[in-house]
Design an enzyme around this catalytic site. Structure first.
Site, short mmCIF file in Angstrom:
data_model
loop_
_atom_site.label_atom_id
_atom_site.label_comp_id
_atom_site.label_asym_id
_atom_site.label_seq_id
_atom_site.Cartn_x
_atom_site.Cartn_y
_atom_site.Cartn_z
N ASP A 1 0.82 -1.23 0.00
CA ASP A 1 0.00 0.00 0.00
C ASP A 1 0.85 1.27 0.00
O ASP A 1 0.37 2.33 0.43
CB ASP A 1 -0.94 0.01 1.21
CG ASP A 1 -2.25 -0.70 0.93
OD1 ASP A 1 -2.57 -0.91 -0.26
OD2 ASP A 1 -2.96 -1.04 1.90
N LYS B 1 -0.55 4.70 -1.12
CA LYS B 1 -1.55 5.47 -0.36
C LYS B 1 -0.96 6.76 0.19
O LYS B 1 -1.71 7.64 0.64
CB LYS B 1 -2.14 4.62 0.77
CG LYS B 1 -3.12 3.57 0.25
CD LYS B 1 -3.81 2.83 1.37
CE LYS B 1 -4.86 1.88 0.84
NZ LYS B 1 -5.52 1.09 1.91
#
Length: 332
Positions: free
Chosen positions: A192, A195
């Site tokens: 991730d 993000k």
């Protein structure tokens, strides 16, 4: 113990350290380079087992691979961590070659002391793995520092990814190497990283997202790949290139779904890289069983039921079977 055949004597004139053993791995001869590196004279070790220099620092799998190759009559090359007569440690690159001469089988071992190479330096395999894992963790956390709980999430995903990858490999007898398993688990921590480019007001918004907000969140896969590409271009270092290449697959594809309804490319089935399919199961499970600004924490039983329900839809069916079997085995 066999005697040394005259045809083997020329090998002792090599500049590198040389050890010659019989078929029982009893030492028949060593050359002056071997004596200088190890501190053992010929008189000290002739007649002893070749493992006299062995230490527990050499991975057991290295010895297992060597023994398997030699039993099959094949030459073998690898890296040993050895101990000199004065107990100091040294690392050697060694090639061992089975050699039939005059109806007898001998083994010719040629050593090179890695610490004495004129260029570069040597890092043991375990040390390389530790450096890779630590650096990727720091990279991932530094890019997601806004979330105080992110480190725990990333570490949980990495650890469960390692367990699932290893279990899946064993359950289906896929033959994946230890190196590949470690690379998947190390790289999973980057999933991730993109993000960091998503506005906090959207990323941590309580409640459902508007359509345009969902579109922005989904951009984190491509943002993550862009981040990795920039790091890739700057590093130009083999120590991390393979992890970063696999990390890109995980970042870009861990939101794809087995039935082709995921994003960003709507890949389906085995067209989704296996490392991304593994992380997909683990990431969803950890997200469901964690408290997030937009949702309550689910019980593990509820999360297991969801993973099972999504078998063949969101997730690779074989991986769901492995995941549920792994959890069952760990809880027994």
């Amino acid at each position: 113990m066999s005697s040394l055949n005259d045809q083997l004597v020329p090998y002792l004139k090599l500049a590198d350290a040389v050890i010659i053993t019989d078929k029982e791995h009893l030492i028949l001869a060593v050359n002056p380079a071997y004596e200088k590196i190890t501190g053992y004279s010929s008189a000290d070790i002739i007649g002893k087992k070749a493992g006299i220099l062995r230490t527990s620092d050499t991975p057991k799998k290295t010895h297992a691979q060597m023994k398997l190759a030699l039993r099959q009559g094949l030459p073998w090359s690898g890296v040993f961590t050895n101990r000199r007569r004065d107990s100091s440690v040294w690392h050697s690159s060694i090639t061992i070659t089975p050699l039939p001469v005059g109806g007898e089988l001998y083994y010719i071992g040629v050593f090179r002391e890695l610490e004495k190479l004129k260029r570069g330096f040597y890092l043991p395999e375990e040390r390389i793995g530790s450096i890779q894992s630590s650096m990727l963790k720091v990279l991932a956390i530094s890019c997601e520092i806004r979330d105080p709980g992110i480190e725990q999430h990333l570490v949980r995903v990495r650890d469960l990814t390692e367990r699932l990858t290893r279990f899946h490999n064993e359950r289906l007898q896929l033959g994946w190497s230890e190196e590949l398993i470690n690379r998947v688990s190390h790289s999973s921590i980057l999933h991730d990283i993109g993000k960091s480019g998503i506005p906090e007001g959207i990323l941590y918004k309580p409640g459902p997202l508007a359509y345009y907000e969902r579109q922005i969140v989904e951009m984190h896969t491509q943002i993550g790949v862009d981040i990795i590409d920039k790091i890739y271009a700057e590093l130009n270092d083999d120590l991390f290139n393979q992890e970063l290449a696999m990390g890109k697959n995980i970042i870009l594809y861990h939101h794809e779904k087995w039935d082709g309804t995921g994003y960003p490319q709507k890949l389906f089935g085995e067209s989704i890289p296996i490392e991304a399919r593994i992380v997909s199961v683990v990431d969803v499970f950890d997200a469901l069983t964690s408290t997030r600004p937009y949702k309550e924490k689910w019980s593990e039983q509820r999360a297991f039921a969801y993973i099972s329900e999504q078998r063949g839809r969101h997730f690779d069916p074989d991986l769901v079977d492995s995941f549920l079997a792994l959890i069952h085995n760990e809880s027994v």
